[in-house]
Motif scaffolding. Structure first.
Motif, PDB file in Angstrom:
ATOM      1  N   THR A   2     -48.068  -5.032  -8.675  1.00 29.63           N
ATOM      2  CA  THR A   2     -49.341  -4.494  -8.101  1.00 29.63           C
ATOM      3  C   THR A   2     -50.039  -3.360  -8.941  1.00 29.63           C
ATOM      4  OG1 THR A   2     -50.000  -3.321  -6.030  1.00 29.63           O
ATOM      5  CG2 THR A   2     -47.801  -2.811  -6.776  1.00 29.63           C
ATOM      6  N   ASP A   4     -51.717  -0.981  -7.639  1.00 28.50           N
ATOM      7  CA  ASP A   4     -51.946   0.073  -6.356  1.00 28.50           C
ATOM      8  C   ASP A   4     -50.730   0.989  -6.691  1.00 28.50           C
ATOM      9  OD1 ASP A   4     -51.258   1.727  -3.978  1.00 28.50           O
ATOM     10  OD2 ASP A   4     -52.468   0.459  -2.751  1.00 28.50           O
ATOM     11  N   PRO A   5     -50.805   2.350  -7.142  1.00 24.78           N
ATOM     12  CA  PRO A   5     -49.678   3.238  -7.372  1.00 24.78           C
ATOM     13  C   PRO A   5     -48.760   3.514  -6.315  1.00 24.78           C
ATOM     14  CG  PRO A   5     -52.040   4.138  -7.280  1.00 24.78           C
ATOM     15  CD  PRO A   5     -52.309   2.933  -7.138  1.00 24.78           C
ATOM     16  N   VAL A   6     -49.197   3.576  -5.224  1.00 20.58           N
ATOM     17  CA  VAL A   6     -48.456   3.645  -3.874  1.00 20.58           C
ATOM     18  C   VAL A   6     -47.417   2.427  -3.911  1.00 20.58           C
ATOM     19  CG1 VAL A   6     -48.102   4.027  -1.517  1.00 20.58           C
ATOM     20  CG2 VAL A   6     -49.943   5.159  -2.772  1.00 20.58           C
ATOM     21  N   LEU A   7     -47.894   1.404  -3.790  1.00 16.99           N
ATOM     22  CA  LEU A   7     -47.094   0.006  -3.715  1.00 16.99           C
ATOM     23  C   LEU A   7     -46.178   0.077  -4.955  1.00 16.99           C
ATOM     24  CD1 LEU A   7     -49.598  -2.535  -2.056  1.00 16.99           C
ATOM     25  CD2 LEU A   7     -47.804  -1.230  -1.020  1.00 16.99           C
ATOM     26  N   ARG A   9     -44.823   2.461  -6.810  1.00 20.96           N
ATOM     27  CA  ARG A   9     -43.899   3.472  -6.396  1.00 20.96           C
ATOM     28  C   ARG A   9     -42.993   3.231  -5.495  1.00 20.96           C
ATOM     29  NH1 ARG A   9     -44.714   9.382  -3.898  1.00 20.96           N
ATOM     30  NH2 ARG A   9     -42.637  10.283  -4.427  1.00 20.96           N
ATOM     31  N   LEU A  10     -43.377   2.596  -4.365  1.00 22.79           N
ATOM     32  CA  LEU A  10     -42.410   1.838  -3.427  1.00 22.79           C
ATOM     33  C   LEU A  10     -41.696   0.879  -4.090  1.00 22.79           C
ATOM     34  CD1 LEU A  10     -41.474   2.070  -0.490  1.00 22.79           C
ATOM     35  CD2 LEU A  10     -43.591   0.278   0.044  1.00 22.79           C
ATOM     36  N   ASP A  11     -42.201   0.056  -4.570  1.00 20.72           N
ATOM     37  CA  ASP A  11     -41.512  -1.115  -5.240  1.00 20.72           C
ATOM     38  C   ASP A  11     -40.215  -0.455  -6.281  1.00 20.72           C
ATOM     39  OD1 ASP A  11     -40.784  -3.945  -5.906  1.00 20.72           O
ATOM     40  OD2 ASP A  11     -41.501  -3.146  -7.906  1.00 20.72           O
ATOM     41  N   ARG A  12     -40.574   0.613  -7.145  1.00 25.72           N
ATOM     42  CA  ARG A  12     -39.620   1.309  -7.918  1.00 25.72           C
ATOM     43  C   ARG A  12     -38.603   1.697  -6.973  1.00 25.72           C
ATOM     44  NH1 ARG A  12     -43.989   3.035 -10.659  1.00 25.72           N
ATOM     45  NH2 ARG A  12     -43.669   5.113  -9.890  1.00 25.72           N
TER      46      ARG A  12
END
Length: 188
Positions: A2, A4-7, A9-12
């Motif tokens: 993705t 999208d930086p929020v997604l 970050r959530l993935d990490r």
């Protein structure tokens, strides 16, 4: 992947948690002798070197190895995930392991150097290299056995075992006379 930086970050974060649980589940599966669960934590095509590839090749190594010990306790004492890059990650796991071998109780301080891969949304071990700070009977000091007591053949690497893997260790002690604080000079 993705944008999208929020997604991202959530993935990490989710990846970090899943990888940490992988190390804990590994220790518990070994101690329970749940070989099938243990094998399922590795990629299907795991490279077992001269033993071949795949989980069944890995079974041919681990199952006989854990039959040498009646009881074991593997305690994960620290886990650093050094890099997560998409579906590949690297990390180091500290572990204290205890093995019942007849009338001996072998204690080890271990560091695993891991490579992880995510396949179909699940994280697996792609490579796991085990090295030791020491291995000895619980009634011994590690120095008394040259840091390398182990039932059967001695480990192939010379003491002080894994410490030379850390460049900072060598630099820190390079100009020091360690004879006053050790039982023997460090051969590294």
């Amino acid at each position: 992947m993705t944008t999208d930086p929020v997604l991202a970050r959530l993935d990490r974060i989710e990846s970090h948690l899943a990888i940490q649980q992988l190390a804990v589940r590994y220790a518990m599966a070994v101690d329970r002798r749940d070989i099938d669960e243990w094998l399922g934590m590795f990629v299907e095509d795991i490279d077992c070197g001269r033993r071949g590839r795949g989980r069944e090749a890995l079974r041919g190594f681990i199952e006989p190895a854990v039959r040498d010990f009646y009881r074991t306790v593997h305690t994960i004492t620290g886990h650093a995930i050094d890099r997560i890059d998409g579906d590949v990650a690297e990390g180091r796991v500290y572990c204290r392991a205890e093995h019942e071998f007849g009338d001996r109780w072998i204690v080890q301080a271990i560091c695993y150097f891991d490579t992880y891969e995510r396949r179909d949304g699940t994280w697996y071990f792609a490579r796991r290299i085990e090295d030791f700070f020491y291995s000895c009977d619980v009634a011994e000091r590690p120095q008394e056995v040259d840091f390398a007591r182990w039932p059967g053949p001695a480990p192939k690497h010379a003491p002080p075992m894994m410490l030379p893997r850390f460049p900072t260790w060598k630099c820190f002690w390079a100009e020091a006379d360690v004879s006053a604080i050790t039982r023997r000079p460090d051969p590294s």
